[in-house]
Design an enzyme around this catalytic site. Sequence first.
Site, mmCIF file in Angstrom:
data_model
loop_
_atom_site.group_PDB
_atom_site.id
_atom_site.type_symbol
_atom_site.label_atom_id
_atom_site.label_comp_id
_atom_site.label_asym_id
_atom_site.label_seq_id
_atom_site.Cartn_x
_atom_site.Cartn_y
_atom_site.Cartn_z
ATOM 1 C CB CYS A 180 13.791 11.648 -15.463
ATOM 2 S SG CYS A 180 14.933 10.957 -14.346
ATOM 3 C CB CYS A 203 13.009 8.493 -13.382
ATOM 4 S SG CYS A 203 13.699 10.134 -13.025
ATOM 5 C CG ASP A 204 10.691 7.172 -16.295
ATOM 6 O OD1 ASP A 204 10.346 6.862 -15.090
ATOM 7 O OD2 ASP A 204 10.153 8.285 -16.596
#
Length: 310
Positions: free
Chosen positions: A138, A141-142
Site C-alpha cells: 500500500c 499507507c507507507d
Amino acid sequence: MDMEIQHVRCLIVGGGPAGYTAAIYASRAALSPVLYEGNEPGGQLTTTTVIENYPGFPSGVDANKLMNDMRAQAEGLGADIRRGTVTGVDLSVRPFRLVVDGVTEVEADALIIATGATARYLGLPSEQKFRGLGVSACATCDGFFYRKKDVAVVGGGDTACEEASYLAGLCRKVYMIVRRDVLRASDAMRRRVFNTPNIEILWNCNTREVLGDDSGVTGARLERSSGEVFDIKVDGFFLAIGHHPASDLFSKWVKTDENGYIVTDGVSSRTSVEGVFAAGDVQDPHYRQAVNAAASGCRAALDAEKYLQR
Ligand code: NDP
C-alpha cells in the site's frame, strides 16, 4: 452432530475498520450486533505499523492500537465480538443462515459483510521476512516513509501505475518491475507513468529475492526473461499485483463485479439481496483506505437499522 443455532438481529462479518464501525453504530442503534472477526482481527491494517493518515491523530497512531481501540469502543457500546470464521452461508432463506467454524449455526435478520480484501504477494520467503520492514502492498499507507529514497513497485496494472505515480511525487526514484514488455494498465495511466521522469520501468523482469539486512529492505534481485540476473538498490518494495476481495463465500448469493467485489447500490451499502449489506474493501476496488472502510461501515449499520425497522 446436531448444530447449535443462535438467532442474531444484526450479524457483522469481518474485524476491520468497516466491521468495527458498523458494530459501533449498530450497538448505539440497539440492534444487538454480533460480530465475527475471523482469524485476522484488525484486518489488513495490522500488516502495517504507524498510520499517519487516519484523522484525529496528529502524531500518527499505531495500527494495532487503532484496531484494538475500535474493537473496544464497539464492545463498550454493547457489541458482542467473537472470534470465529464464517464457513458457510445460505442467503436464500429468512432469517439468513451462516455457519461459523463449521460447527456453530447462526440465524441473522440482517447481515453486514465487511470481510475486506487481501493484497496479493509474490510468495517469496524474503518478501514475507521483510513485510512491514520495507515490503508493503500500500503506497498510500507507507509511501511517506520513503521520502527522497529509492523504491520499487511490482506490477503493470492500473494499481501499479497509480502507486508508482504517487510514490514518484515523494521518492527520489521509482523502479517499476514489469514481467512482460507491456503495461496492462489503461492508456491514461500508462501515459502518466511514461511522462514521469523519475519512474524507470524494468521490462521483462521478475523478482527473485527481496534483499535486506537488520535495517530492513536494501534492494531486490531481479531476473530478466533473457536470464540475466541483476540487483537494484531500494529501501521500499511495493507490491501492486492485485487484490482478492474476500467475497467467495457470498458470491453465490450477492452480485459481484468481474473482479469479485460485491456490488452495492449507489452510495448505499445495499447489495443485490435485501437485508444484506456490504462495507469496506470487499466492495471497494478503488479507495481501499481505513477511513473509507470505517465510513462505509457506518453506512451499512444505518442501512441495516432502516431495514430492520420496517
Ligand atoms: P491487475 O490484475 O489489473 O494487474 C495486475 C498486474 O500485476 C499486471 O500487470 C500483472 O501482470 C502483474 N502481476 C500479476 N501477478 C504477478 C506476478 N506474480 N509477478 C509479477 N507481476 C504480476 O490488478 P490491479 O490491482 O492493477 O487492478 C485491478 C482492477 O482495478 C483493474 O480492473 C483495474 O483497471 C482497476 N483499477 C482501476 C484504477 C483506476 O481506474 N484509477 C486504479 C486501480 C485499479 P500481467 O499484465 O503480465 O498479467
